[in-house]
Motif scaffolding. Structure first.
Motif, short mmCIF file in Angstrom:
data_model
loop_
_atom_site.label_atom_id
_atom_site.label_comp_id
_atom_site.label_asym_id
_atom_site.label_seq_id
_atom_site.Cartn_x
_atom_site.Cartn_y
_atom_site.Cartn_z
N MET A 43 -62.06 -5.49 17.16
CA MET A 43 -60.69 -6.02 17.26
C MET A 43 -59.89 -5.80 15.98
N SER A 44 -60.54 -5.84 14.84
CA SER A 44 -59.82 -5.58 13.60
C SER A 44 -59.33 -4.14 13.56
N GLY A 45 -60.14 -3.23 14.10
CA GLY A 45 -59.74 -1.83 14.19
C GLY A 45 -58.58 -1.66 15.17
N ALA A 46 -58.63 -2.37 16.29
CA ALA A 46 -57.54 -2.31 17.27
C ALA A 46 -56.24 -2.81 16.66
N ILE A 47 -56.32 -3.89 15.88
CA ILE A 47 -55.13 -4.43 15.21
C ILE A 47 -54.57 -3.42 14.22
N GLU A 48 -55.46 -2.79 13.48
CA GLU A 48 -55.02 -1.80 12.49
C GLU A 48 -54.31 -0.62 13.16
N TRP A 49 -54.91 -0.09 14.23
CA TRP A 49 -54.30 1.05 14.93
C TRP A 49 -52.98 0.67 15.57
N LEU A 50 -52.90 -0.55 16.15
CA LEU A 50 -51.66 -0.99 16.78
C LEU A 50 -50.55 -1.17 15.76
N ASN A 51 -50.88 -1.73 14.61
CA ASN A 51 -49.86 -1.92 13.57
C ASN A 51 -49.34 -0.57 13.07
N LYS A 52 -50.23 0.40 12.92
CA LYS A 52 -49.81 1.74 12.50
C LYS A 52 -48.93 2.38 13.57
N TYR A 53 -49.32 2.19 14.81
CA TYR A 53 -48.54 2.73 15.94
C TYR A 53 -47.14 2.13 15.95
N LEU A 54 -47.05 0.83 15.75
CA LEU A 54 -45.76 0.14 15.82
C LEU A 54 -44.85 0.45 14.63
N GLU A 55 -45.42 0.97 13.55
CA GLU A 55 -44.59 1.41 12.43
C GLU A 55 -43.68 2.56 12.87
N THR A 56 -44.17 3.35 13.81
CA THR A 56 -43.41 4.50 14.32
C THR A 56 -42.67 4.17 15.61
N PHE A 57 -43.38 3.47 16.51
CA PHE A 57 -42.81 3.20 17.84
C PHE A 57 -42.51 1.70 17.96
N MET A 58 -41.53 1.27 17.20
CA MET A 58 -41.21 -0.17 17.13
C MET A 58 -40.64 -0.73 18.43
N ALA A 59 -40.12 0.12 19.29
CA ALA A 59 -39.49 -0.34 20.54
C ALA A 59 -40.47 -0.41 21.70
N ASP A 60 -41.75 -0.21 21.46
CA ASP A 60 -42.74 -0.23 22.53
C ASP A 60 -43.14 -1.68 22.82
N HIS A 61 -42.54 -2.26 23.87
CA HIS A 61 -42.78 -3.67 24.18
C HIS A 61 -44.23 -3.94 24.57
N ASP A 62 -44.83 -3.01 25.30
CA ASP A 62 -46.22 -3.20 25.73
C ASP A 62 -47.16 -3.29 24.53
N ALA A 63 -46.89 -2.49 23.51
CA ALA A 63 -47.74 -2.51 22.31
C ALA A 63 -47.61 -3.83 21.56
N TRP A 64 -46.37 -4.34 21.45
CA TRP A 64 -46.16 -5.64 20.80
C TRP A 64 -46.90 -6.74 21.56
N ARG A 65 -46.81 -6.68 22.88
CA ARG A 65 -47.47 -7.71 23.70
C ARG A 65 -48.99 -7.63 23.56
N GLU A 66 -49.51 -6.41 23.58
CA GLU A 66 -50.97 -6.26 23.43
C GLU A 66 -51.42 -6.78 22.08
N LEU A 67 -50.66 -6.47 21.02
CA LEU A 67 -51.01 -6.95 19.69
C LEU A 67 -50.99 -8.48 19.66
N ALA A 68 -49.96 -9.07 20.28
CA ALA A 68 -49.86 -10.53 20.32
C ALA A 68 -51.07 -11.14 21.01
N GLU A 69 -51.48 -10.54 22.13
CA GLU A 69 -52.62 -11.08 22.89
C GLU A 69 -53.92 -10.96 22.12
N ILE A 70 -54.07 -9.89 21.35
CA ILE A 70 -55.27 -9.75 20.51
C ILE A 70 -55.27 -10.83 19.44
#
Length: 300
Positions: free
Chosen positions: A148-175
């Motif tokens: 899960m720490s790896g998933a959080i790291e990858w998601l945060n890196k992803y969101l640095e570029t794709f900040m408008a991806d609502h699904d990614a924000w929601r997945e990160l929140a749920e983690i």
């Protein structure tokens, strides 16, 4: 997000096809359009078309789309031989396709060959560092391995570029919620509310995170977002109505002994309790005594 109308149409088509009434292709197209996972049905009805030369030829160029759809469904259902065969068909037709390359990586994931899958994805990212699908597959791989720490790291890196991806924000929140990292989850829901302020789901999730965090300020804010959820759903969200009652009770305990001006008015609590009683009388009358008992147990 799938609307009720879309879900009704999808279920109607599914029943029709399951009963042999035709419409398999229309059903598969709707599943694809709505981006829902009905993998067992997709596999069954997709195979019925692809294994019939006449039906397959009638699809024209859409044949390849169906091969891809069924391959993914086969991986979901652990029918890896089917997935492998169909990916080979796509490889032969599109030998340099990055899209097929993603499917190859997903097949390696399905086999549990994590290192090989990561190597395949890294190769694809060298050619296109902004491939959203591949970047998300890395997150999925980390989660599948319990990292899960790896998933959080990858998601945060992803969101640095794709900040408008609502699904990614929601997945990160749920983690974050699953790891009891509520402050971080609250930040994610704040971002979602800012970008989609009329979706009650995000208001409710944010309120629940704030309630869990506790403290007078968080409880007061949670109560406001429970109230906005009720407003956005026309007063029909029972979780939000319960939330109002719980927040009012908790705030009352924290402000006990303070000046009258600092205390919460019980009016909103009374309105929420009345609305809950009405809903329970309509939908679950046998549970009404339990509701009344729970509400009486809350100190206002």
């Amino acid at each position: 997000m799938v609307t009720k109308t879309e879900e009704t149409e999808l279920n109607r088509l599914e029943i029709q096809v399951d009963n042999g009434g035709g419409g398999a292709w229309e059903y598969l197209c709707l599943v694809r359009k709505l981006k829902v996972r009905r993998s067992d049905k997709v596999l069954k009805h997709g195979l019925s078309i692809l294994n019939d030369p006449k039906k397959r030829s009638n699809l024209g160029p859409e044949e390849w789309t169906l091969y891809e759809q069924v391959a993914v469904a086969a991986m979901d259902c652990q029918c890896l031989d089917v997935a492998k065969d169909y990916i080979k068909v796509l490889q032969k037709r599109f030998p340099e396709s990055k899209r097929v390359g993603r499917l190859e990586g997903m097949l390696l994931e399905s086999k549990g060959s994590w290192a090989e899958a990561e190597k395949a994805y890294s190769s694809l990212l060298e050619e296109n560092p902004f491939d959203q699908v591949v970047l998300k597959r890395r997150v999925a791989m980390a989660k599948a391995q319990g990292n899960m720490s790896g998933a959080i790291e990858w998601l945060n890196k992803y969101l640095e570029t794709f900040m408008a991806d609502h699904d990614a924000w929601r997945e990160l929140a749920e983690i974050y919620v699953s790891l009891q990292m509520y402050k971080q989850a609250a930040y994610c829901y704040e971002e979602l509310i800012l970008s989609q302020p009329t979706l009650p789901l995000y208001h409710l999730a944010y309120a629940e995170v704030l309630y869990t965090l506790g403290g007078l300020e968080n409880l007061q804010t949670a109560k406001k977002y429970y109230a906005s959820t009720i407003d956005l759903t026309g007063g029909k969200n029972t979780r939000a109505l319960f939330g109002i009652c719980l927040c009012t009770s908790a705030i009352g305990q924290l402000t006990k002994g303070r000046n009258k001006e600092e205390k919460e008015s019980p009016e909103l609590h009374s309105l929420a309790a009345t609305a809950l009683e009405k809903i329970y009388k309509q939908r679950a009358p046998t549970k009404l005594p339990l509701l009344n008992s729970a509400l009486k147990g809350l100190k206002i």
